[in-house]
Each structure stands twice: as C-alpha cells, then as structure tokens.
Design a protein around this motif. Structure first.
Motif, PDB file in Angstrom:
ATOM      1  N   TYR A 285      22.885 -11.930 -21.728  1.00 23.01           N
ATOM      2  CA  TYR A 285      21.926 -10.836 -21.917  1.00 23.01           C
ATOM      3  C   TYR A 285      22.604  -9.645 -22.585  1.00 23.01           C
ATOM      4  CZ  TYR A 285      19.068 -13.523 -18.712  1.00 23.01           C
ATOM      5  OH  TYR A 285      18.359 -14.524 -18.123  1.00 23.01           O
ATOM      6  N   CYS A 286      23.867  -9.420 -22.231  1.00 24.57           N
ATOM      7  CA  CYS A 286      24.601  -8.315 -22.867  1.00 24.57           C
ATOM      8  C   CYS A 286      24.677  -8.553 -24.375  1.00 24.57           C
ATOM      9  CB  CYS A 286      26.002  -8.184 -22.286  1.00 24.57           C
ATOM     10  SG  CYS A 286      26.016  -7.864 -20.512  1.00 24.57           S
TER      11      CYS A 286
ATOM     12  N   ILE B   2      30.247  -1.296 -15.496  1.00 23.20           N
ATOM     13  CA  ILE B   2      29.735  -2.667 -15.540  1.00 23.20           C
ATOM     14  C   ILE B   2      30.431  -3.410 -16.693  1.00 23.20           C
ATOM     15  CG2 ILE B   2      27.722  -2.093 -16.996  1.00 23.20           C
ATOM     16  CD1 ILE B   2      27.448  -4.440 -14.055  1.00 23.20           C
TER      17      ILE B   2
ATOM     18  N   LEU C 228      30.440  -6.067 -19.643  1.00 19.92           N
ATOM     19  CA  LEU C 228      29.412  -6.664 -20.514  1.00 19.92           C
ATOM     20  C   LEU C 228      29.798  -8.107 -20.806  1.00 19.92           C
ATOM     21  CD1 LEU C 228      28.835  -3.705 -22.994  1.00 19.92           C
ATOM     22  CD2 LEU C 228      28.056  -3.993 -20.648  1.00 19.92           C
TER      23      LEU C 228
ATOM     24  N   PHE D  84      17.585  -6.676 -17.142  1.00 21.60           N
ATOM     25  CA  PHE D  84      18.033  -8.047 -17.405  1.00 21.60           C
ATOM     26  C   PHE D  84      18.802  -8.624 -16.209  1.00 21.60           C
ATOM     27  CE2 PHE D  84      18.250  -7.702 -22.308  1.00 21.60           C
ATOM     28  CZ  PHE D  84      17.146  -8.516 -22.456  1.00 21.60           C
ATOM     29  N   LEU D  85      19.609  -7.782 -15.576  1.00 24.11           N
ATOM     30  CA  LEU D  85      20.529  -8.285 -14.546  1.00 24.11           C
ATOM     31  C   LEU D  85      20.118  -7.886 -13.140  1.00 24.11           C
ATOM     32  CD1 LEU D  85      23.943  -7.792 -16.387  1.00 24.11           C
ATOM     33  CD2 LEU D  85      22.631  -9.876 -16.081  1.00 24.11           C
TER      34      LEU D  85
ATOM     35  N   SER E 170      22.563  -3.018 -12.789  1.00 20.38           N
ATOM     36  CA  SER E 170      22.853  -2.293 -14.039  1.00 20.38           C
ATOM     37  C   SER E 170      21.642  -2.105 -14.940  1.00 20.38           C
ATOM     38  CB  SER E 170      23.947  -3.029 -14.821  1.00 20.38           C
ATOM     39  OG  SER E 170      23.528  -4.355 -15.091  1.00 20.38           O
ATOM     40  N   CYS E 171      20.737  -3.085 -14.978  1.00 18.17           N
ATOM     41  CA  CYS E 171      19.629  -3.020 -15.938  1.00 18.17           C
ATOM     42  C   CYS E 171      18.588  -4.081 -15.572  1.00 18.17           C
ATOM     43  CB  CYS E 171      20.159  -3.275 -17.354  1.00 18.17           C
ATOM     44  SG  CYS E 171      20.746  -4.962 -17.542  1.00 18.17           S
TER      45      CYS E 171
ATOM     46  N   LEU F  88      23.241   1.923 -24.716  1.00 13.61           N
ATOM     47  CA  LEU F  88      22.794   0.777 -23.918  1.00 13.61           C
ATOM     48  C   LEU F  88      22.042   1.280 -22.691  1.00 13.61           C
ATOM     49  CD1 LEU F  88      26.105  -1.342 -23.920  1.00 13.61           C
ATOM     50  CD2 LEU F  88      24.069  -1.711 -25.336  1.00 13.61           C
ATOM     51  N   ASP F  89      21.140   0.446 -22.195  1.00 13.42           N
ATOM     52  CA  ASP F  89      20.404   0.845 -20.985  1.00 13.42           C
ATOM     53  C   ASP F  89      21.353   1.110 -19.812  1.00 13.42           C
ATOM     54  OD1 ASP F  89      17.440   0.660 -21.611  1.00 13.42           O
ATOM     55  OD2 ASP F  89      18.125  -1.269 -22.343  1.00 13.42           O
ATOM     56  N   CYS F  90      22.454   0.343 -19.735  1.00 17.56           N
ATOM     57  CA  CYS F  90      23.368   0.515 -18.597  1.00 17.56           C
ATOM     58  C   CYS F  90      24.211   1.789 -18.736  1.00 17.56           C
ATOM     59  CB  CYS F  90      24.250  -0.712 -18.413  1.00 17.56           C
ATOM     60  SG  CYS F  90      25.093  -1.224 -19.914  1.00 17.56           S
TER      61      CYS F  90
ATOM     62  N   CYS G 230      21.646  -7.128 -25.923  1.00 16.02           N
ATOM     63  CA  CYS G 230      21.734  -5.660 -26.048  1.00 16.02           C
ATOM     64  C   CYS G 230      22.690  -5.265 -27.173  1.00 16.02           C
ATOM     65  CB  CYS G 230      22.225  -5.036 -24.751  1.00 16.02           C
ATOM     66  SG  CYS G 230      21.121  -5.299 -23.371  1.00 16.02           S
TER      67      CYS G 230
HETATM   68  S1  SF4 Z   1      22.381  -6.778 -20.220  1.00 18.35           S
HETATM   69 FE1  SF4 Z   1      24.520  -6.062 -20.240  1.00 18.35          FE
HETATM   70  S2  SF4 Z   1      24.679  -4.668 -22.031  1.00 18.35           S
HETATM   71 FE2  SF4 Z   1      22.494  -4.967 -21.568  1.00 18.35          FE
HETATM   72  S3  SF4 Z   1      21.974  -3.178 -20.322  1.00 18.35           S
HETATM   73 FE3  SF4 Z   1      22.451  -4.942 -18.956  1.00 18.35          FE
HETATM   74  S4  SF4 Z   1      24.653  -4.691 -18.472  1.00 18.35           S
HETATM   75 FE4  SF4 Z   1      24.220  -3.403 -20.265  1.00 18.35          FE
END
Ligand code: SF4
Length: 287
Positions: free
Chosen positions: A266-267, A260, A262, A240-241, A237-238, A222-224, A270
């Motif tokens: 958005y998670c 983080i 999930l 998306f967030l 974290s990424c 995962l990106d995070c 992923c």
């Molecule tokens: S959206 Fe959730 S699972 Fe996806 S990279 Fe961000 S924190 Fe991780």
C-alpha cells in the motif's frame, strides 16, 4: 557475493491535522473491485466503533491542530449512531464524510444541512465514483452506483454543499480526460464543478509485483505525515493500514507513535501517487 541491505524509509508524523475515524471495518453495501478491505462472506457484521471510543479520541487530541475529521469505513453511513458521532465531531472541527453516496437522498441532504448549520465548522463530502461512463463505473462498483452518486451530487448541491468526487483511476486513463468528462457530466445535472471537485488517485494493484512498479522514495506529502486513523482496536498510520499490525501506532491518542516504516505494498501506492491519497488538499480551496 554482493550483499544488499534493504532499509524501508521511515515516515515521521509532522502534524496531526487529519483524524480518520473508521466507523465500521466491514459494513458496506458495495463490493468494489479495487477495494482494499477484505470483506467477510456475510453482510451482517456488527463492528461499529463506539461513541465512547470517539469521545475519548476527541478528548485526547484536544491540543492537536486538527483541520478535518474524516468519517470512513467500509461505508460510514451504515453506523447506527452516525448522526450523533457526526454532531460530536462537528463540535471540534470540519468533518468530511467519505461515502459511496447510497444513503444520500434529498431528505438526508436537507437534514445534513441542518446539522452543519448547528456547527461553526464545515461539512464536506467525498463521494466515490470511478468513471464517467456509467457501464464502466458500475462494472467496478456495482449496478446503480453511478446514478446514485449523481443523485447525491444533485441533492447536496441543492443544499449548498460542494461535494468532491473521489476517483480511483482503475482504467489508468488520462487524469485530464477524466476531469473534463466529470466536470461536463456534473454541469449537465446543474452542478458547476471545477478541477478542485475532482480528486483522482492512481490505482496500483498491490497483488502485482514487478520491477517496473517500484516507486521512488521522493514524495510531496503522505497521509501518514499529517494524520492517523482511529478504529475500535486502536490507532493506525492510515486508512490503508487500519487494523493491520504493520500500521499500528498505539492503543490510544494518549500515547501513540509518530513513526512508521513504509514497507507495505500500500505504501507503494502512496509513493507512486506522491501525495496524500485520502485527505483533502485544503490549500487549493483557499487559493
Ligand atoms: S500506506 Fe504507507 S505510505 Fe501510505 S499513508 Fe499508509 S503508512 Fe503512509
């Protein structure tokens, strides 16, 4: 009565390989149907990240094993100090520009090659395009966006860049058909691409909740797990967030969280893709 306790899985940062920089939160010249950014009605928002914030982040991460810095947005190339920040980042490691390609013409491609040549690192492009059919693509991303990306590919490849097409599979088509058609179109404009130039992410509408969209909690990467995003407001974290309290990891890279939960829709996106959505899988280029 049966009691069910739901616990969201927790993800740990394994290694800070990817640093995403949100160059601007809301400035973009397109309004794509699937974009996760909530845009204001006006297009004139001045929310650009400052060079000082970027410099501090590069300083605070000096001992981290960064492999790539991703300049993202909204549209990163709208930043008035884009060239200076790009040069700063290229002093540190490889840089990937994640762009809708509307600011890339022949002159810009030539200039960017000069900037890359000043550095010992590589400049990479991820260009957003969603369908090989012009009408279908432009229906999602706006009129003219398809041709703009193909023009950008032509100019970037002329100056020896090897751009990656970043595709959100909005129409839920077979990835093999998407890849084959894109490779054929790129071939027609003189760019010899292979599967590594085509990055496809499945799209899940986060506003649709139904049992058949529940993900499994098994993923490859995962990106995070391998990155964090810097914005003017702090570390998240990424992409998306970014700027979302659910993804907040701290105010600076001097002290930030590697854990983080999930728990957001958005998670689910992923987890269903099972692998990193935003960052490049460099291992396929080295194989
Ligand atoms: S959206 Fe959730 S699972 Fe996806 S990279 Fe961000 S924190 Fe991780």
């Amino acid at each position: 009565m049966k009691t069910t306790i739901f616990q969201a899985p927790v993800c740990e940062l394994k290694s800070l390989n990817n640093l995403f920089i949100e160059m601007t939160a809301k400035n973009c010249n397109q309004r794509c149907k699937h974009c996760y950014i909530e845009f204001p009605l006006t297009k004139k928002v001045k929310d650009f990240i400052s060079q000082d914030t970027v410099k501090k982040a590069l300083n605070d991460t000096s001992s981290e094993p960064l492999q790539c810095i991703y300049l993202t947005g909204a549209e990163p190339m709208t930043h008035p100090d884009f060239n200076s920040i790009l040069r700063l980042c290229l002093k540190r490691t490889n840089v990937c520009i994640c762009t809708n390609a509307t600011f890339i013409n022949e002159k810009k491609a030539r200039f960017l090659k000069r900037v890359e040549d000043e550095s010992q690192y590589e400049l990479i492009f991820k260009l957003s395009i969603d369908h090989y059919d012009e009408m279908k693509n432009d229906d999602i991303r706006g009129r003219g966006s398809y041709r703009q990306v193909l023009h950008a590919v032509k100019y970037l490849s002329k100056y020896d860049f090897n751009p990656i097409l970043s595709i959100t599979n909005y129409y839920n088509e077979s990835p093999d058909i998407l890849k084959a058609n894109f490779i054929s179109i790129l071939d027609k404009i003189g760019f010899k691409a292979d599967e590594r130039n085509i990055s496809i992410n499945e799209w899940y509408n986060p506003s649709v909740h139904s049992d058949d969209t529940l993900p499994s909690f098994e993923w490859e990467s995962l990106d995070c797990e391998y990155g964090r995003i810097l914005s003017e407001k702090g570390i998240y974290s990424c992409p998306f967030l970014v700027n979302d309290h659910r993804g907040r990891c701290g105010s600076s890279f001097a002290d930030y969280s590697g854990r983080i939960s999930l728990e957001t829709p958005y998670c689910n996106t992923c987890l269903k893709n099972k692998r990193q959505v935003f960052s490049i899988n460099f291992s396929v280029f080295n194989s």
